[in-house]
Design an enzyme around this catalytic site. Structure first.
Site, PDB file in Angstrom:
ATOM      1  N   HIS A 106      41.299  43.353  40.583  1.00  0.00           N
ATOM      2  CA  HIS A 106      40.119  43.631  39.765  1.00  0.00           C
ATOM      3  C   HIS A 106      38.834  43.248  40.490  1.00  0.00           C
ATOM      4  CE1 HIS A 106      39.281  39.391  38.861  1.00  0.00           C
ATOM      5  NE2 HIS A 106      40.591  39.235  38.715  1.00  0.00           N
ATOM      6  N   GLN A 153      34.897  41.724  40.770  1.00  0.00           N
ATOM      7  CA  GLN A 153      34.375  40.393  40.456  1.00  0.00           C
ATOM      8  C   GLN A 153      34.236  40.205  38.946  1.00  0.00           C
ATOM      9  OE1 GLN A 153      30.092  39.380  40.711  1.00  0.00           O
ATOM     10  NE2 GLN A 153      30.675  38.034  42.398  1.00  0.00           N
ATOM     11  N   ARG A 210      39.593  42.523  32.600  1.00  0.00           N
ATOM     12  CA  ARG A 210      39.022  42.732  33.929  1.00  0.00           C
ATOM     13  C   ARG A 210      39.898  43.644  34.786  1.00  0.00           C
ATOM     14  NH1 ARG A 210      40.923  37.499  33.394  1.00  0.00           N
ATOM     15  NH2 ARG A 210      42.145  36.545  35.080  1.00  0.00           N
ATOM     16  N   GLU A 266      47.276  37.505  35.719  1.00  0.00           N
ATOM     17  CA  GLU A 266      46.991  36.503  36.733  1.00  0.00           C
ATOM     18  C   GLU A 266      47.888  35.282  36.530  1.00  0.00           C
ATOM     19  OE1 GLU A 266      46.450  35.362  39.495  1.00  0.00           O
ATOM     20  OE2 GLU A 266      44.279  35.559  39.797  1.00  0.00           O
ATOM     21  N   HIS A 313      45.782  41.376  39.575  1.00  0.00           N
ATOM     22  CA  HIS A 313      45.072  40.134  39.900  1.00  0.00           C
ATOM     23  C   HIS A 313      45.526  39.581  41.247  1.00  0.00           C
ATOM     24  CE1 HIS A 313      43.771  40.030  35.644  1.00  0.00           C
ATOM     25  NE2 HIS A 313      44.944  40.612  35.474  1.00  0.00           N
TER      26      HIS A 313
END
Length: 237
Positions: free
Chosen positions: A9, A11, A60, A87, A179
């Protein structure tokens, strides 16, 4: 032969604030959105047309994938979401500023938590504001209270084997928007990276990593589509 693109992803707001994010559902910054759109332009230039996009359940990653597909002019690509592509869960470090955490616990200890393969941070305390037990996205699942990279791999790999690998084995091209650590787990598996070396593999935000696979889903070649923001890669077989 199938092609795979791994897309970390763009920032996020907590990337910008240098905080441990993990499973917290933080959105992209304006820079992250721009990275996602640029990723889509690079995907289009590579003539990559995925049959499906897999993503985590976190905003994200989902938005990065959606913006990339839109920018690439790829319409009607099916999207499959699954929490096992989330993540790494940072446990008791979740939400903390990384610099403050280093001052509190010592840089050496924080480095062990962040960079060792199989040593997780302290678990998330019960009742924490970052407790995900009541999140409907994880209903009926046994979710972790902390994770190392090893235990992240332990949850990612079964999903890879059950859901993603069969699509590639059928000759389809696949995009995964996820992630840093869930993608690092996939890289470790594909390239057979040793435990003591995988922690040194960095995956840049918003830079598509294209991997050419053979019929056995072993890497033949790999490249970052934005060469100016590339990081060193494990050697393909």
């Amino acid at each position: 032969m199938p092609r795979l693109i791994l897309l970390r992803h763009g920032q996020s707001q907590w990337n910008l604030e240098n905080r441990f994010t993990g499973w917290v559902d933080v959105d992209l910054t304006a820079e992250g959105e721009a990275q996602a759109r640029r990723a889509g332009e690079l995907i289009a230039q590579a003539a990559f047309h995925p049959a499906v996009m897999f993503t985590s359940v976190l905003t994200r990653a989902k938005r990065t994938g959606a913006l990339a597909l839109q920018s690439a002019g790829l319409k009607d690509v099916p999207v499959v979401e699954d929490w096992r592509l989330n993540e790494r869960h940072y446990g008791g470090l979740t939400g903390l500023d990384k610099a403050e955490t280093a001052r509190k616990h010592g840089e050496d200890q924080v480095k062990v938590w962040r960079r060792s393969y199989d040593i997780p941070p302290p678990p998330l305390e019960a009742g924490s504001e970052w407790d995900f037990d009541d999140d409907p996205r994880y209903a009926g699942q046994t979710i972790p209270k902390t994770e190392s990279l090893k235990t992240t791999l332990d949850r990612v790999l079964p999903y890879w084997n059950d859901a993603i690998a069969p699509r590639l084995a059928a000759g389809e091209d696949v995009l995964i928007a996820a992630h840093g650590n869930s993608l690092r787990a996939i890289v470790k598996h594909l390239f057979s990276v040793p435990d003591d070396q995988i922690v040194g593999v960095e995956i840049p935000t918003g830079n598509p990593l294209e991997i050419d696979l053979d019929a056995d889903l072993k890497p033949i070649d790999a490249r970052y589509l934005d060469a100016d923001r590339a990081q060193p890669l494990p050697e393909a077989a």
